[in-house]
Design an enzyme around this catalytic site. Structure first.
Site, PDB file in Angstrom:
ATOM      1  N   LYS A   1       0.819  -1.218   0.000  1.00  0.00           N
ATOM      2  CA  LYS A   1       0.000   0.000   0.000  1.00  0.00           C
ATOM      3  C   LYS A   1       0.849   1.263   0.000  1.00  0.00           C
ATOM      4  CE  LYS A   1      -3.112   3.024   0.374  1.00  0.00           C
ATOM      5  NZ  LYS A   1      -4.203   3.344  -0.525  1.00  0.00           N
TER       6      LYS A   1
ATOM      7  N   CYS B   1      -3.101  11.074   1.143  1.00  0.00           N
ATOM      8  CA  CYS B   1      -2.416   9.809   0.863  1.00  0.00           C
ATOM      9  C   CYS B   1      -1.009  10.006   0.299  1.00  0.00           C
ATOM     10  CB  CYS B   1      -3.284   8.992  -0.086  1.00  0.00           C
ATOM     11  SG  CYS B   1      -4.982   8.908   0.477  1.00  0.00           S
TER      12      CYS B   1
END
Ligand code: SAJ
Length: 477
Positions: free
Chosen positions: A232, A290
């Protein structure tokens, strides 16, 4: 390890009730899809009744969507599952005791990115609440993006201390990172492949049981919890790197005097066996929750690992360098604004600047780490008066953010486009110019969404990221 957990999970039976901790851009759509799945009976959404976010509890229980951007399918789904009484939002964490599985979708920002110091306070507080109420055989699944090693380390430790139980024996623990983008939350949760990594095989299988019913075309990809954390953080670090490469190329194209978008489509044309050209788009900067931090989670993962990283400590990581390039782009927008005003014989002091777009991404109200914030700060420091427009983000007097477009551009010496909202794609050059009231207002396009020639022909002084072919155009008098 394993058998005891197997027995505890068997005794608990299939996952029927779920708790989703953190009602944000990931928690809300996830909770709704869980509630809408026939496999599950009931979903609790847990939200701290804080000053900033407590309002979401009543809104959700009324079947309303607290997220303001365009999110196809979400409004209807919230109404559907609340009317069906399959979902309820609460700040009462004791309800965790009734949940077979609990997912964690809490923000994991950095307190100091440069020193790789994360702010895990909200995460630890959430894990403590879960640990203090969860019962034997519960699955805890971390969906938040975390530093590699966090699931096996900090998360396990906090949950074990708060519950008095042992991970992998009395409860299952996994990392199943979210991979959603605002604007297509539901679609991404259903169609993107889902990375699922447990601290052991039984935890992985329990997390697969939880995630699978949400997927339509997406597949489950199983791995260890730490592999899932690296996957991720790395996929976001790679995306940030690709954007940085496109941004640096744009700066070169300006210096060379060519159009980066022509160059980009030229590069993208090289296709064929084994050739992939994922060249992304340059722009006014990289924002959001993010890409602006996951690089630091990845780098921190290697830095805190027990094994030594075989790389010269003084040399900067490629990923961190990419962060620096992308963080520079709002400054480049500032420099283009100064250069444009200079062509109109103006300076920033007392100039009126209109910023179009406060959301970090198009057609959304998500204003976490907007690149326009850094730009505005530079302008204010230089004595400019700054107005901000955004069609989605909540109006905010503290930054002169208004939904009234005409009010924002009235009298503007320069207009800077930071977000590619659809509303800005069809701006009428003459109308906008008349509203500014200046013969040669400046327009700085940070997302390549306006036609330079139409604005130049209307008398604008045009500047665009990567538009070396237009940035020194002759002014149409
Ligand atoms: N941006 C560019 N050029 C591009 C693409 C994006 O300048 O070519 C800018 C955007 O304007 C925005 C920022 O970068 O300011 C981030 O945009 P994004 O499209 O990456 O949106 P995020 O951050 O919401 O989504 C990313 C996605 N990660 C990847 O595709 C690897 C998404 O799949 C993740 O789920 C998400 O991060 C997340 O939550 O981690």
């Amino acid at each position: 390890m394993g058998e005891r957990l197997q027995r505890a999970l068997l005794k608990r039976g299939p996952i029927r009730s779920i708790g989703v901790v953190g009602m944000g851009y990931v928690g809300i759509p996830s909770a709704m899809l869980f509630a809408d799945a026939n496999a599950f009976e009931f979903v609790w959404g847990f939200q701290r009744n804080s000053h900033a976010s407590g309002y979401k509890i009543d809104m959700l229980n009324r079947g309303e969507n607290p997220l303001k951007g365009e999110e196809p399918g979400l409004n209807a789904l919230i109404r559907k599952v609340t009317e069906a009484k399959k979902f309820r939002c609460t700040a009462d964490y004791s309800k965790i005791a009734s949940c077979d599985a609990v997912t964690v979708t809490i923000q994991t920002p950095f307190a100091n990115a440069k020193r790789l110091e994360p702010d895990f306070e909200p995460l630890v507080a959430g894990l403590n609440e879960i640990g203090s109420h969860m019962t034997e055989g519960t699955l805890v699944s971390l969906e938040s993006t975390v530093t590699p090693g966090t699931t096996m380390g900090l998360a396990r430790q906090v949950l074990e201390e708060a519950s008095g139980m042992v991970a992998g024996e009395d409860f299952a623990l996994a990392h199943a990172p979210e991979r959603v983008m605002v604007g297509r939350l539901i679609q991404n949760l259903q169609e993107h492949d889902r990375i699922v990594g447990g601290i052991d095989a039984a935890s992985t299988q329990r997390a697969v049981e939880l995630c699978k019913p949400l997927l339509t075309t997406g597949a489950i990809i199983e791995m260890t919890a730490t592999e899932a954390e690296v996957t991720k953080t790395a996929e976001n670090a790679f995306r940030d790197l690709q954007i940085a490469a496109a941004n640096e190329l744009a700066l070169y194209c300006e210096a060379i005097g060519v159009n980066v978008y022509a160059v980009r489509s030229g590069i993208a044309s090289l296709e064929g066996e084994g050739i992939s050209r994922a060249i992304l788009f340059p722009g006014a900067g990289v924002g959001g929750h993010c890409l602006t931090k996951d690089t630091y989670h990845l780098v921190r993962g290697a830095a805190i690992s027990k094994r030594a990283l075989d790389y010269p400590p003084t040399d900067n990581s490629l990923f961190v360098l990419a962060r620096a390039v992308n963080d520079f782009m709002p400054t480049h927008m500032y420099n283009l604004t100064v250069a444009g005003l200079a062509r109109a014989k103006k300076t920033l002091h007392d100039a009126r600047i209109a910023v179009l777009g406060w959301a970090f991404i198009q057609n959304s109200d998500d204003a976490r780490n907007p690149p326009s914030a850094a730009y505005r700060a530079l302008l204010v420091k230089s004595g400019a008066r700054v107005m901000v427009h955004d069609p989605y983000v909540r109006a905010d007097a503290s930054i002169n953010l208004s939904h009234d477009f005409k009010e924002v551009i009235r009298g503007a010496d320069a207009i800077a486009i930071f977000t590619a909202h659809n509303a800005y794609r069809s701006l009428d050059a003459t109308e906008v110019k008349n509203e500014t009231g200046h013969p040669h207002p400046v327009v700085v396009d940070g997302r390549n969404i306006i036609d330079p020639d139409r604005f130049i022909q209307s008398g604008f002084i045009y500047k665009g990221i990567g538009r070396g072919d237009k940035n020194d155009h002759s002014i149409v008098r």
